[in-house]
Design a protein around this motif. Structure first.
Motif, PDB file in Angstrom:
ATOM      1  N   ARG A  13       0.833  -1.206   0.000  1.00  0.00           N
ATOM      2  CA  ARG A  13       0.000   0.000   0.000  1.00  0.00           C
ATOM      3  C   ARG A  13       0.864   1.251   0.000  1.00  0.00           C
ATOM      4  O   ARG A  13       0.562   2.240  -0.694  1.00  0.00           O
ATOM      5  CB  ARG A  13      -0.911  -0.030   1.235  1.00  0.00           C
ATOM      6  CG  ARG A  13      -1.592   1.282   1.569  1.00  0.00           C
ATOM      7  CD  ARG A  13      -2.684   1.646   0.561  1.00  0.00           C
ATOM      8  NE  ARG A  13      -3.240   2.954   0.883  1.00  0.00           N
ATOM      9  CZ  ARG A  13      -4.230   3.141   1.753  1.00  0.00           C
ATOM     10  NH1 ARG A  13      -4.784   2.098   2.366  1.00  0.00           N
ATOM     11  NH2 ARG A  13      -4.684   4.359   1.999  1.00  0.00           N
ATOM     12  N   ARG A  14       1.936   1.244   0.776  1.00  0.00           N
ATOM     13  CA  ARG A  14       2.777   2.423   0.885  1.00  0.00           C
ATOM     14  C   ARG A  14       3.642   2.641  -0.342  1.00  0.00           C
ATOM     15  O   ARG A  14       3.816   3.762  -0.814  1.00  0.00           O
ATOM     16  CB  ARG A  14       3.671   2.307   2.119  1.00  0.00           C
ATOM     17  CG  ARG A  14       4.330   3.612   2.542  1.00  0.00           C
ATOM     18  CD  ARG A  14       5.679   3.342   3.189  1.00  0.00           C
ATOM     19  NE  ARG A  14       6.661   3.018   2.178  1.00  0.00           N
ATOM     20  CZ  ARG A  14       7.752   2.306   2.408  1.00  0.00           C
ATOM     21  NH1 ARG A  14       7.966   1.806   3.594  1.00  0.00           N
ATOM     22  NH2 ARG A  14       8.613   2.063   1.449  1.00  0.00           N
ATOM     23  N   SER A  15       4.171   1.563  -0.914  1.00  0.00           N
ATOM     24  CA  SER A  15       5.137   1.686  -2.001  1.00  0.00           C
ATOM     25  C   SER A  15       4.492   1.743  -3.378  1.00  0.00           C
ATOM     26  O   SER A  15       5.067   2.302  -4.307  1.00  0.00           O
ATOM     27  CB  SER A  15       6.122   0.508  -1.947  1.00  0.00           C
ATOM     28  OG  SER A  15       6.794   0.470  -0.710  1.00  0.00           O
ATOM     29  N   PHE A  16       3.292   1.142  -3.519  1.00  0.00           N
ATOM     30  CA  PHE A  16       2.604   1.125  -4.805  1.00  0.00           C
ATOM     31  C   PHE A  16       1.134   1.508  -4.606  1.00  0.00           C
ATOM     32  O   PHE A  16       0.236   0.705  -4.863  1.00  0.00           O
ATOM     33  CB  PHE A  16       2.711  -0.266  -5.445  1.00  0.00           C
ATOM     34  CG  PHE A  16       4.114  -0.709  -5.705  1.00  0.00           C
ATOM     35  CD1 PHE A  16       4.765  -0.367  -6.884  1.00  0.00           C
ATOM     36  CD2 PHE A  16       4.808  -1.455  -4.759  1.00  0.00           C
ATOM     37  CE1 PHE A  16       6.073  -0.771  -7.118  1.00  0.00           C
ATOM     38  CE2 PHE A  16       6.107  -1.861  -4.988  1.00  0.00           C
ATOM     39  CZ  PHE A  16       6.754  -1.511  -6.175  1.00  0.00           C
ATOM     40  N   PRO A  17       0.874   2.722  -4.129  1.00  0.00           N
ATOM     41  CA  PRO A  17      -0.492   3.100  -3.733  1.00  0.00           C
ATOM     42  C   PRO A  17      -1.503   3.073  -4.864  1.00  0.00           C
ATOM     43  O   PRO A  17      -2.694   2.898  -4.620  1.00  0.00           O
ATOM     44  CB  PRO A  17      -0.321   4.524  -3.189  1.00  0.00           C
ATOM     45  CG  PRO A  17       0.936   5.028  -3.816  1.00  0.00           C
ATOM     46  CD  PRO A  17       1.827   3.837  -3.939  1.00  0.00           C
ATOM     47  N   THR A  18      -1.054   3.228  -6.109  1.00  0.00           N
ATOM     48  CA  THR A  18      -1.988   3.220  -7.237  1.00  0.00           C
ATOM     49  C   THR A  18      -2.051   1.869  -7.939  1.00  0.00           C
ATOM     50  O   THR A  18      -2.774   1.717  -8.923  1.00  0.00           O
ATOM     51  CB  THR A  18      -1.599   4.300  -8.271  1.00  0.00           C
ATOM     52  OG1 THR A  18      -0.276   4.036  -8.753  1.00  0.00           O
ATOM     53  CG2 THR A  18      -1.652   5.687  -7.644  1.00  0.00           C
ATOM     54  N   HIS A  19      -1.310   0.893  -7.442  1.00  0.00           N
ATOM     55  CA  HIS A  19      -1.278  -0.428  -8.087  1.00  0.00           C
ATOM     56  C   HIS A  19      -1.383  -1.547  -7.042  1.00  0.00           C
ATOM     57  O   HIS A  19      -0.737  -2.592  -7.168  1.00  0.00           O
ATOM     58  CB  HIS A  19       0.012  -0.606  -8.894  1.00  0.00           C
ATOM     59  CG  HIS A  19       0.185   0.407  -9.982  1.00  0.00           C
ATOM     60  ND1 HIS A  19      -0.543   0.374 -11.152  1.00  0.00           N
ATOM     61  CD2 HIS A  19       0.992   1.497 -10.074  1.00  0.00           C
ATOM     62  CE1 HIS A  19      -0.189   1.396 -11.928  1.00  0.00           C
ATOM     63  NE2 HIS A  19       0.738   2.088 -11.291  1.00  0.00           N
TER      64      HIS A  19
END
Length: 418
Positions: A150-156
């Motif tokens: 969630r933190r590192s790839f919030p849009t994916h």
């Protein structure tokens, strides 16, 4: 240029040493190489989250014989990790908050290597200690990985969750497949089959060292994240969904082959059916989050993803030997989809990464405690009543509750935002 994709992120939390804070808002990195590096790091975590546990299963009988273990002693080696998941998951978010996600996950990889090395010792008492260490470490990985996604790839979130769940399922299948060949190649010494996973975890630990460059130390939580998830109705619906799908998976893994055998199917064919159950969970784990993300009406999406189970469970219960390969494949597709969707929702529904971590801890604590109870209850019903029919009816109840819970678990409302 400032990244606008994660407005809730604290820039100071994810900044590599020596980099401008303003240029790292949101994810902690902007270059393609850093994105790929983090993705590979997450997949390395996933590969270590099931293989070291599943690899013991095919060796259980020979280990029990070699060490003269009772059924209870042998069962402890397979049950302790799941119990650890249930008991310890709720404490994992505090570790991530105190020491940072990257440092905590790196340390857990080291503990997996140590725990699996102890399990490969061949001495039962030491194996129990190693199993506890291993289960505790994987419990932390289970909980914190969705938060890292969630933190590192919030849009994916859906795509990355699909990839790491696919890798986790593949690792479990590979472990089950190679355990006996490795033992045979080592002149019957099963310790090598367990030890190879200690080496793999150690390699992953070394590969993860560069991730400390993006060390993420949790900031003091805002008031919105101080709500008690244990008093939040939406969190409980998600926990119930996670619990039902966990129970179904571990009950199926433990008893599907035995049910088929007791209905007249040969042991070899039953083993093949169990393999199909696990193998078909792999593509389902990858595809389910992508299907879910493409269907706007999330209740319809949940119903679509439950179709394999809606087909499989009645067939498995009432026509066990008629089309057994269809039931095994559908159960595999259904269960592979459910674990992936459960992890996707854990990553997506938290109001922020910290809440996602706490939500993951709650859902997985409930879920794995359910999972530890399920196989025991299923077997107890069989022993008490002398046949499988009532125990199999129990699966109807679980799937029905799971479907209902999933309709609420898939709500678009962010947990912790009110």
């Amino acid at each position: 240029m400032t990244d606008k994709t994660a407005p809730n992120a604290n820039p100071s939390e994810m900044t590599p040493p020596g980099k401008d804070t303003a240029s790292n808002t949101g994810r902690g990195f902007h270059h393609l190489g850093a994105h790929i590096g983090f993705l590979l790091a997450i997949l390395l975590l996933a590969a270590n989250m099931r293989g070291s546990i599943v690899g013991l299963g095919p060796l259980a009988e020979i280990i029990g014989t070699d060490l003269s273990l009772s059924g209870t002693q042998l069962g402890l080696l397979t049950t302790l990790p799941v119990l650890s998941f249930g008991v310890l998951s709720m404490f994992a978010p505090r570790l991530g908050q105190k020491f940072g996600l990257e440092a905590t996950l790196l340390t857990m990889l080291l503990f997996i290597a140590i725990g699996q090395g102890l399990r490969a010792s061949g001495a039962y008492d030491i194996m129990v200690v190693g199993t506890i260490i291993l289960g505790a470490a994987i419990a932390v990985l289970n909980v914190l990985t969705p938060s890292l996604v969630r933190r590192s790839f919030p849009t994916h979130v859906a795509l990355v969750t699909a990839l790491y769940t696919f890798t986790m399922s593949s690792g479990a299948t590979i472990a089950a497949f190679v355990s006996i060949p490795i033992r045979n190649a080592a002149d019957g010494d099963w310790r090598w089959s367990l030890g190879v996973w200690a080496v793999f975890a150690a390699i992953a630990f070394v590969c993860w060292l560069p991730m400390l460059r993006y060390r993420h130390v949790g900031a003091a939580p805002a008031p919105v994240t101080r709500i008690s998830l244990w008093k939040n109705v939406e969190a409980w619906w998600l926990a119930l969904f996670f619990g039902c799908q966990s129970l179904m998976f571990y009950t199926g893994t433990a008893w599907v082959a035995k049910v088929f055998i007791d209905h007249g199917i040969s042991e070899a064919e039953a083993a093949t059916l169990l393999t199909l159950f696990n193998v078909f969970g792999i593509p389902a784990a990858f595809g389910a989050p992508l299907i879910y993300s493409k269907i706007a009406n999330k209740k319809v999406a949940m119903l679509v993803l439950h179709i394999p189970l809606i087909i499989a469970i009645p067939g498995f219960v009432f026509a066990t030997t008629e089309l057994p390969y269809v039931w095994a494949v559908c159960m595999g597709l259904g269960q592979g989809s459910m674990i992936s969707i459960a992890l996707t929702l854990v990553g997506m529904r938290g109001a922020d990464p910290q809440t996602s971590a706490r939500l993951s801890g709650m859902a997985q604590s409930v879920g794995y405690l359910f999972a530890a109870i399920g196989p025991v209850l299923f077997g107890a019903l069989h022993d008490l009543l002398g046949d499988w029919q009532v125990a199999l009816y129990f699966l109807f109840v679980v799937v029905a509750v799971q479907l209902c819970a999933s309709m609420r678990a898939g709500s678009a409302k962010k947990i912790g935002a009110d």
